[in-house]
Design an enzyme around this catalytic site. Structure first.
Site, PDB file in Angstrom:
ATOM      1  N   HIS A   1       0.891   5.776  -1.570  1.00 14.45           N
ATOM      2  CA  HIS A   1       0.343   6.825  -2.444  1.00 14.45           C
ATOM      3  C   HIS A   1       1.116   6.824  -3.767  1.00 14.45           C
ATOM      4  CE1 HIS A   1      -2.095   8.079   0.836  1.00 14.45           C
ATOM      5  NE2 HIS A   1      -1.123   8.623   1.544  1.00 14.45           N
TER       6      HIS A   1
ATOM      7  N   HIS B   1       0.843  -1.197   0.000  1.00 12.44           N
ATOM      8  CA  HIS B   1       0.000   0.000   0.000  1.00 12.44           C
ATOM      9  C   HIS B   1       0.879   1.248   0.000  1.00 12.44           C
ATOM     10  CE1 HIS B   1       0.586   1.243   4.294  1.00 12.44           C
ATOM     11  NE2 HIS B   1       0.898  -0.033   4.420  1.00 12.44           N
TER      12      HIS B   1
END
Length: 356
Positions: free
Chosen positions: A142, A140
């Site tokens: 951005h 995970h």
């Protein structure tokens, strides 16, 4: 303190206040430096671990490795969009990884830049696909979408994501930069000290609330093409829609996060078994909440909705919402106010040739 204030001449009172203020600034600065040092150390350790893995793969190049068992070769990438309840959802993965026996890895990019250099794209793809020790894995971060088929590797990860109403996401991010959240309340934020409300920002034409700041969810789904990051690009919108439908297993919405988790648990129990109960009852379900957030007025919303950028971002959000609701309608049912997952609705018959 009150007695000292009475006894102390005004000049000394002022000096004492200034000294106290300087001491507080010094302490805050030291805390910030400690946080930065910790992050640098974490990055150094992570680079060292990856380098060791790559070195092992070079050493293993001459021998054939046995394939991993079914389900053990799975990789999920959650290229999370900021301020879409991504921390709340990721915490569930961290809580489940020990119990369900999978690995969780945070993709920490320099300055949270969602676009990787070409060489980093190649490294990342190679790491994700060949890092056997980290499979099954849940990554995970951005990071904008990456098409693994471009890099000549076998197998592709499963992508998932969550989107949010564009204006609500921007408002949340605006206040987050100023006041932080209840996850790390002591951390100094980039815009800390700026007391201007979102409404005042829009009214005065501020840059932090400009329509261009709405352009984020489309490029995250569009990917690493230059056109993806041109605010208002309809090509980027169509590419983001294509990727959502064809490259993502499931894309949920912040406003219906529990349903998203429920469907993931039904589809991927290897990772998400127990996720729904954890979300409903766990202490970390809504761990991260932006503080001091004030809802915008109707006038502010109407002004932002006049921009072409909002219209395109909102079109993508509505598209994602419609797709999610379609998936949900065929996956869950409501009974007595409670949602439940549908049982398997297909079976096999007329199987030939017959086995004695």
């Amino acid at each position: 303190m009150g007695l000292l204030r009475i006894m102390m001449p005004p000049k000394f009172q002022l000096l004492a206040v200034l000294a106290f203020g300087l001491a507080m600034l010094f302490i805050e600065n030291q805390i910030q430096k400690l946080d930065e040092s910790r992050e640098k150390l974490e990055r150094t350790i992570a680079r060292h671990e990856v380098a060791e893995v790559e070195q092992r793969h070079i050493g293993d190049g001459g021998r054939e490795l046995s394939p991993l068992a079914e389900g053990e070769d799975m990789v999920i990438i959650y290229n999370r969009v900021p301020k879409t309840a991504s921390t709340s959802f990721t915490n569930i993965a961290y809580d489940l990884c020990g119990k369900n026996h999978f690995h969780v890895l945070h993709i920490n990019t320099t300055k949270n830049n969602p676009v990787m250099s070409l060489q980093d794209q190649v490294r990342f793809v190679r790491n994700v696909t060949s890092w056997r020790e980290m499979k099954p894995g849940f990554y995970h971060g951005h990071v904008a979408y990456l098409d693994f088929s471009k890099y000549g590797v076998k197998g592709k990860p499963m992508y998932i994501n969550v989107v949010r109403d564009p204006i609500e996401r921007l408002v949340s991010y605006y206040y987050f930069l100023r006041f932080g959240d209840d996850y790390r309340p002591g951390l100094r934020r980039r815009k800390q000290g700026d007391k201007k409300t979102f409404d005042e920002c829009v009214s005065s034409g501020g840059s932090d609330c400009a329509a261009e700041k709405l352009w984020l969810q489309i490029p995250f789904f569009c990917g690493h093409h230059s056109e993806c990051w041109n605010a208002g690009s309809r090509w980027a919108l169509e590419q983001a829609k294509y990727n959502l439908v064809n490259e993502y297993l499931l894309v949920g919405v912040t406003e219906e996060l529990e349903d998203f988790i429920m469907i993931l648990e039904a589809a991927l129990p290897r990772f998400f078994k127990g996720a729904t109960d954890l979300y409903r009852t766990g202490k970390k379900s809504h761990l991260r909440k932006t503080t001091e957030k004030k809802p915008p007025t109707k006038e502010t919303i109407a002004k932002l909705q006049q921009s072409d950028i909002w219209k395109i971002e909102n079109e993508f959000y509505e598209f994602a919402l419609e797709q999610f609701q379609f998936v949900r309608a065929h996956a869950v049912r409501e009974k007595d106010g409670e949602l439940y997952v549908l049982a398997q609705s297909f079976f096999y018959e007329k199987i030939y040739p017959k086995v004695n």
